[in-house]
Design an enzyme around this catalytic site. Structure first.
Site, PDB file in Angstrom:
ATOM      1  N   HIS A 189      -2.488   8.711 -14.407  1.00 26.21           N
ATOM      2  CA  HIS A 189      -1.143   8.203 -14.678  1.00 26.21           C
ATOM      3  C   HIS A 189      -0.449   9.063 -15.731  1.00 26.21           C
ATOM      4  O   HIS A 189       0.744   9.340 -15.640  1.00 26.21           O
ATOM      5  CB  HIS A 189      -1.215   6.755 -15.166  1.00 26.21           C
ATOM      6  N   ARG A 330      14.440   3.176   1.580  1.00 28.33           N
ATOM      7  CA  ARG A 330      13.149   2.643   2.004  1.00 28.33           C
ATOM      8  C   ARG A 330      13.113   1.144   1.724  1.00 28.33           C
ATOM      9  O   ARG A 330      13.452   0.695   0.625  1.00 28.33           O
ATOM     10  CB  ARG A 330      12.007   3.321   1.242  1.00 28.33           C
ATOM     11  N   GLU A 428       2.464   7.613   6.786  1.00 24.51           N
ATOM     12  CA  GLU A 428       1.598   7.670   5.599  1.00 24.51           C
ATOM     13  C   GLU A 428       0.144   7.391   5.919  1.00 24.51           C
ATOM     14  O   GLU A 428      -0.716   7.569   5.059  1.00 24.51           O
ATOM     15  CB  GLU A 428       2.067   6.631   4.565  1.00 24.51           C
ATOM     16  N   ASN A 451       1.728  11.783  -0.228  1.00 21.02           N
ATOM     17  CA  ASN A 451       0.827  11.287  -1.281  1.00 21.02           C
ATOM     18  C   ASN A 451      -0.221  10.348  -0.690  1.00 21.02           C
ATOM     19  O   ASN A 451      -1.426  10.558  -0.836  1.00 21.02           O
ATOM     20  CB  ASN A 451       1.626  10.543  -2.363  1.00 21.02           C
ATOM     21  N   ASP A 452       0.234   9.301  -0.009  1.00 21.93           N
ATOM     22  CA  ASP A 452      -0.705   8.359   0.596  1.00 21.93           C
ATOM     23  C   ASP A 452      -1.431   8.966   1.792  1.00 21.93           C
ATOM     24  O   ASP A 452      -2.614   8.701   2.001  1.00 21.93           O
ATOM     25  CB  ASP A 452       0.025   7.086   1.034  1.00 21.93           C
ATOM     26  N   ARG A 462      -6.868   9.493  -5.681  1.00 22.15           N
ATOM     27  CA  ARG A 462      -6.357  10.684  -6.365  1.00 22.15           C
ATOM     28  C   ARG A 462      -6.234  10.499  -7.873  1.00 22.15           C
ATOM     29  O   ARG A 462      -5.906  11.445  -8.587  1.00 22.15           O
ATOM     30  CB  ARG A 462      -5.010  11.111  -5.763  1.00 22.15           C
ATOM     31  N   CYS A 499       8.812  13.451   2.378  1.00 22.19           N
ATOM     32  CA  CYS A 499       9.367  12.909   1.131  1.00 22.19           C
ATOM     33  C   CYS A 499       8.313  12.746   0.047  1.00 22.19           C
ATOM     34  O   CYS A 499       8.602  12.245  -1.035  1.00 22.19           O
ATOM     35  CB  CYS A 499      10.080  11.579   1.389  1.00 22.19           C
TER      36      CYS A 499
END
Length: 537
Positions: A189, A330, A428, A451-452, A462, A499
């Protein structure tokens, strides 16, 4: 002169003095007490204050780095309300007749060890979180003020064993040149916050002791910390720093230019944003539109379900400001990892694979319909598209479309105007990739959430530092999946974009162009660097 290698959290060059940040070692003493109920009340008051502090940190983080990156502070609030954690503290106070500080410290240590010993990597990561919240409560009980680093006028490089997300978000960006830590993961994070805050950063660097006040160079492009640089090296990096500044100035000259490759293919270059206040950065960096507007911020910043009118005003503002440019919104993407009290979501051990996004929307259509009504009404004021996240099956898409038709019928019956909007889904999950040819028959576009997709494809958390060497966003499997999605889209005559963070990876821009990508949506600050890559591709 000493050169130390670290892992790159965010690129850039920083030159200046080091300020070493030491975490205060809170020595907690065991004190016998007589009134255990009064001590429990004292703990309860400290816990409530800690919750308020975390809420304030969340609000600050949402404003500065967006709701997705602020979610860790909601996780900390949720952990503070965990009944097992609270029961342990209360039991130690009553059974042993001891002070609250000792009870919290003991419980924190026990729970941290329990998490660290678990086989599940996601749960292992919670060890640091439970230590962090326990230290916060102990500080409040001890009546010590929270330390906010880098609050004076001098600019410097922060060095520390590690920085918790709460410490990172409180750094004053104007005072901090960079930061470097001895521990940490490039996907933690804290590292993600550094990237969002545009602070050059290295993690997992073997920094020697007693570096406070030393002159240093951080090379965030090569992953190097240089202590006490020689004059020649210093001049070399000062020149590199100036060149980087000039490069940024040259990028500004790309404003207004079309995003077209040398062979004439135009790429739609959009920006990702988290809330209305980010619109200024979108316009400043000359994005052609918004490729990802995260609508969940409206829910995360509210203490109640946002009404149709509240949502309508937010979407209407974005559409109006963008003045006819594409705005892809979204739909709600929350889950157990983004706890909102009024949703009443149960705690989940692995929220990434749980009850979230479209799964909530289809199970609770009254919430979904309110959002869709607001979106369709706002479509009258600009060029809005609707995008649904976390799709894994064709039936989910068909059900969403069915609900949208019901909403349109309701609006028509009420005499409320709306426009037909472009409808797309995020790709995703590996499942969505494998059935992309079928999904393409149901939608107007695909947007790949890398990312996912990377996390699910590689079966890797991750944020787990131990898995850094295995986490590879350039993995052939991920790139092949992206190609499959693009091909499936084009076969059905629809467009495909990216994205996720990979869209801003300049080392892959030419690869994506060759794959036939139609759109890239990146953080506003990356629009011009990506445009530069595309026009030279």
């Amino acid at each position: 002169m000493q050169q130390i290698n670290g892992k790159i959290a965010f690129g850039g060059i920083a030159i200046g003095k080091i300020k070493e940040v030491f975490k205060e070692n809170n020595v907690v003493r065991r004190v016998k007490i007589d009134d255990t109920q009064a001590e429990i009340s004292r703990f309860r008051a400290a816990k409530n204050q800690a919750t308020e502090e975390l809420k304030a940190l969340y609000d600050k983080a949402v404003k500065e780095v967006g709701e997705a990156n602020a979610a860790i502070f909601e996780v900390h609030q949720m952990m503070l309300e965990d009944e097992d954690y609270l029961d342990s503290i209360r039991n130690i106070i009553v059974a042993q007749s001891v002070n609250a500080e000792f009870a919290v410290a003991t419980t924190g240590d026990n729970f941290a060890r329990m998490f660290a010993d678990m086989d599940d990597d996601y749960m292992k990561e919670r060890a640091a979180d439970v230590k962090d919240i326990s230290e916060r409560v102990i500080r409040i009980l001890s009546r010590k003020e929270e330390t906010v680093h880098a609050a004076d006028e001098e600019k410097y490089i922060i060095a520390a064993d590690d920085l918790a997300p709460s410490e990172t978000i409180q750094l004053e960006r104007e005072r901090v040149l960079a930061f470097v830590t001895r521990q940490g993961s490039t996907n933690s994070h804290t590292a993600i916050l550094a990237r969002t805050m545009n602070i050059p950063a290295l993690v997992s660097a073997a920094i020697p002791k007693e570096v406070n006040g030393k002159y240093a160079i951080i090379d965030g492009f090569k992953g190097i910390l240089i202590l006490d640089p020689e004059e020649e090296i210093l001049k070399e990096y000062e020149k590199k720093q100036q060149n980087e500044k000039k490069r940024q100035e040259l990028l500004q000259q790309l404003k207004g230019k079309p995003t077209v490759t040398k062979d004439g293919k135009e790429i739609k270059l959009y920006a990702n944003i988290g809330e209305v206040k980010d619109l200024g950065a979108v316009l400043q960096n000359d994005a052609a539109g918004i490729g990802l507007f995260r609508s969940e911020f409206l829910y995360l910043q509210s203490d109640h379900f946002p009404t149709e009118e509240e949502q309508f005003q937010a979407y209407k503002t974005v559409a109006e400001v963008m003045a006819g440019k594409k705005v892809i919104i979204r739909t709600l993407d929350i889950g157990a990892d983004k706890q909102i009290d009024y949703f009443g979501l149960d705690r989940e051990d692995n929220p990434a694979l749980g009850y979230r996004a479209v799964r909530i929307c289809l199970n609770r259509p009254e919430i979904f319909k309110t959002q869709l009504r607001a979106l369709l009404r706002a479509s009258m004021f600009g060029n809005i598209s609707i995008m649904v996240p976390m799709i894994a099956s064709v039936w989910e898409v068909k059900k969403v479309k069915e609900i949208m038709e019901e909403v349109k019928a309701e609006l028509s019956a009420e005499g409320l105007p709306y426009k037909e909007v472009e409808f797309g889904v995020m790709i995703e999950t590996p499942a969505a990739v494998m059935i992309a040819d079928d999904l393409a028959k149901e939608v107007d576009f695909f947007s790949i959430g890398t990312n996912d997709l990377t996390q699910y494809t590689l079966a890797i958390d991750r944020q787990n530092a131990k898995l850094d060497r295995f986490y590879d966003s350039h993995h052939p499997a991920v790139l092949k999946m992206i190609q499959m999605v693009i091909d499936s889209a084009h076969e059905e005559g629809i467009w495909a974009g990216i994205c996720g963070e990979l869209g801003a990876d300049l080392t892959l821009t030419e690869t994506f162009v060759k794959m036939g990508i139609d759109e890239l949506s990146v953080s506003p600050a990356m629009v011009l660097p990506v445009r530069n890559k595309i026009i030279n591709a």
